[in-house]
Design an enzyme around this catalytic site. Structure first.
Site, PDB file in Angstrom:
ATOM      1  N   LYS A   1       0.839  -1.209   0.000  1.00  0.00           N
ATOM      2  CA  LYS A   1       0.000   0.000   0.000  1.00  0.00           C
ATOM      3  C   LYS A   1       0.870   1.254   0.000  1.00  0.00           C
ATOM      4  CE  LYS A   1      -3.794  -2.517   2.021  1.00  0.00           C
ATOM      5  NZ  LYS A   1      -4.374  -3.107   3.234  1.00  0.00           N
TER       6      LYS A   1
ATOM      7  N   GLN B   1      -5.091  -2.432   9.458  1.00  0.00           N
ATOM      8  CA  GLN B   1      -4.898  -3.728   8.795  1.00  0.00           C
ATOM      9  C   GLN B   1      -5.560  -4.832   9.621  1.00  0.00           C
ATOM     10  OE1 GLN B   1      -3.551  -4.022   5.796  1.00  0.00           O
ATOM     11  NE2 GLN B   1      -3.560  -6.238   5.678  1.00  0.00           N
TER      12      GLN B   1
ATOM     13  N   ASP C   1     -11.127   2.311   3.907  1.00  0.00           N
ATOM     14  CA  ASP C   1     -11.589   0.957   3.572  1.00  0.00           C
ATOM     15  C   ASP C   1     -13.084   0.890   3.296  1.00  0.00           C
ATOM     16  OD1 ASP C   1      -9.594  -1.006   3.519  1.00  0.00           O
ATOM     17  OD2 ASP C   1      -9.491  -1.132   5.700  1.00  0.00           O
TER      18      ASP C   1
HETATM   19  N1  LIG Z   1      -8.172  -3.174   6.693  1.00  0.00           N
HETATM   20  C1  LIG Z   1      -7.846  -4.019   5.731  1.00  0.00           C
HETATM   21  N2  LIG Z   1      -8.072  -3.684   4.442  1.00  0.00           N
HETATM   22  C2  LIG Z   1      -7.738  -4.543   3.435  1.00  0.00           C
HETATM   23  O1  LIG Z   1      -7.949  -4.218   2.237  1.00  0.00           O
HETATM   24  C3  LIG Z   1      -7.142  -5.800   3.760  1.00  0.00           C
HETATM   25  C4  LIG Z   1      -6.931  -6.093   5.109  1.00  0.00           C
HETATM   26  N3  LIG Z   1      -7.301  -5.203   6.068  1.00  0.00           N
HETATM   27  N4  LIG Z   1      -6.378  -7.276   5.477  1.00  0.00           N
HETATM   28  C5  LIG Z   1      -5.913  -8.233   4.494  1.00  0.00           C
HETATM   29  C6  LIG Z   1      -6.681  -8.136   3.196  1.00  0.00           C
HETATM   30  C7  LIG Z   1      -5.975  -8.750   2.009  1.00  0.00           C
HETATM   31  N5  LIG Z   1      -5.792  -7.676   1.049  1.00  0.00           N
HETATM   32  C8  LIG Z   1      -5.110  -7.791  -0.151  1.00  0.00           C
HETATM   33  C9  LIG Z   1      -4.985  -6.726  -1.038  1.00  0.00           C
HETATM   34  C10 LIG Z   1      -4.263  -6.852  -2.201  1.00  0.00           C
HETATM   35  C11 LIG Z   1      -3.649  -8.033  -2.540  1.00  0.00           C
HETATM   36  C12 LIG Z   1      -2.856  -8.136  -3.788  1.00  0.00           C
HETATM   37  O2  LIG Z   1      -2.620  -7.137  -4.455  1.00  0.00           O
HETATM   38  N6  LIG Z   1      -2.420  -9.338  -4.184  1.00  0.00           N
HETATM   39  C13 LIG Z   1      -1.654  -9.571  -5.399  1.00  0.00           C
HETATM   40  C14 LIG Z   1      -0.525 -10.524  -5.147  1.00  0.00           C
HETATM   41  C15 LIG Z   1       0.471 -10.039  -4.124  1.00  0.00           C
HETATM   42  C16 LIG Z   1       1.315  -8.887  -4.616  1.00  0.00           C
HETATM   43  O3  LIG Z   1       1.584  -8.790  -5.809  1.00  0.00           O
HETATM   44  O4  LIG Z   1       1.761  -8.122  -3.739  1.00  0.00           O
HETATM   45  C17 LIG Z   1      -2.573 -10.156  -6.455  1.00  0.00           C
HETATM   46  O5  LIG Z   1      -3.657 -10.655  -6.115  1.00  0.00           O
HETATM   47  O6  LIG Z   1      -2.198 -10.124  -7.620  1.00  0.00           O
HETATM   48  C18 LIG Z   1      -3.776  -9.091  -1.686  1.00  0.00           C
HETATM   49  C19 LIG Z   1      -4.505  -8.973  -0.521  1.00  0.00           C
HETATM   50  C20 LIG Z   1      -6.279  -6.529   1.594  1.00  0.00           C
HETATM   51  N7  LIG Z   1      -6.776  -6.726   2.804  1.00  0.00           N
END
Ligand SMILES: Nc1nc(=O)c2c([nH]1)NC[C@@H]1CN(c3ccc(C(=O)N[C@@H](CCC(=O)O)C(=O)O)cc3)C=[N+]21
Length: 286
Positions: free
Chosen positions: A53, A97, A120
């Protein structure tokens, strides 16, 4: 048939280009949008997400405000950080988070976030605004899914959508978003109490799986040509003993679906792009 892949990474990059221009326009008004993150504990997965982020922020010119607390932080310590960010005029929006360590009260924490700084879109007031059709920050993952489909000309109006999963961050708010007058999709919200899941997914033009169950959606469960969105992200240990992330959609679905939003490279990058969008929107309001 092989599904067209709807590339969330490329679309997120496009959105970041658009945001860079909006951030420049804000700079001319003397405003630098600021995103805060609150991370409690040192879970490597959570650390990696939060790092991502802040990297995104740097790419579009958003300032990052980073707060970290130890895994054994008291509720009072967390409350104090939230009060500080609520009062900080440089912070236009922030996130806590999730998940939080079990000794902390997640509901209390989410309710202490100033709803107008809720990047969020998960504060009860903002989920209430979504229910009522009022203006407010939208939850990032549902908003990212709708935006990705829109930018790939996947029609929602009149479409039947099966959403699998009723979680507070994805399934539940996604159902609300898709049934707004502006989207006009017809939604079936499926969950662990659904008796014949396949009968609902087979009847759908669009199937969105956010259950957190690896491989839950198999090829025989969809109508050939359907649009499938994989929101699952579960850490599993592979045969080689290494940890990796896996989605809720069985790889064979790609042979039957008309279009597929893959994991990785789909909903995750869109979620991050919508977080940035929410912050820029907050800053534009002044
Ligand atoms: N308050 C809060 N807000 C959230 O938005 C939140 C959270 N807590 N806790 C955990 C989850 C999980 N999450 C992800 C976001 C992006 C990828 C992401 O970009 N993933 C890449 C792969 C990993 C990368 O390339 O870094 C993809 O799917 O291509 C993954 C997981 C947001 N979360």
């Amino acid at each position: 048939m092989t599904a067209t892949l709807l590339d969330g990474k490329a679309t997120a990059a496009e959105i970041k280009d658009e945001l860079r221009i909006r951030v420049k326009a804000l700079a001319e008004r003397g405003i630098t949008p600021g995103l805060g993150t609150v991370l409690v504990g040192a879970d490597p997965g959570s650390q990696a997400y939060v790092n991502g982020k802040h990297r995104d922020c740097a790419e579009v010119g958003i300032a990052s405000i980073r707060r970290e607390l130890p895994a054994d932080a008291t509720q009072q310590q967390v409350d104090d950080v939230l009060a500080e960010l609520n009062a900080d005029p440089a912070c236009h929006g922030y996130i806590v988070q999730l998940p939080l360590p079990a000794h902390l009260d997640t509901q209390r924490v989410l309710e202490l976030i100033d709803p107008d700084k809720d990047a969020d879109g998960l504060h009860p007031v903002n989920l209430g605004r979504l229910v009522l059709g009022y203006d407010g920050p939208l939850p990032c993952t549902p908003r990212g899914i709708v935006e990705l489909l829109r930018r790939h000309d996947v029609a929602l109006r009149g479409a039947t959508v099966a959403v699998v999963g009723r979680g507070n961050t994805v399934g539940r708010p996604l159902g609300l978003l898709l049934t707004r007058r502006s989207e006009n999709a017809t939604v079936t919200l499926c969950h662990t109490g659904t008796l014949d899941l396949a009968s609902h997914t087979r009847a759908a033009d669009i199937v969105i799986v956010a259950a957190g169950v690896p491989g839950l959606l198999t090829a025989d469960m969809i109508n050939p040509g359907a649009v499938v969105v994989d929101v699952g992200i579960t850490r599993v240990i592979g045969a080689d003993g290494k940890g990796r992330y896996t989605g809720d959609v069985d790889p064979e679905v790609a042979e039957t679906a008309g279009a597929l939003v893959p994991m990785p490279g789909g909903v995750g990058p869109m979620t991050r792009a919508m977080l940035l969008t929410n912050v820029v929107e907050r800053a534009e309001r002044g």
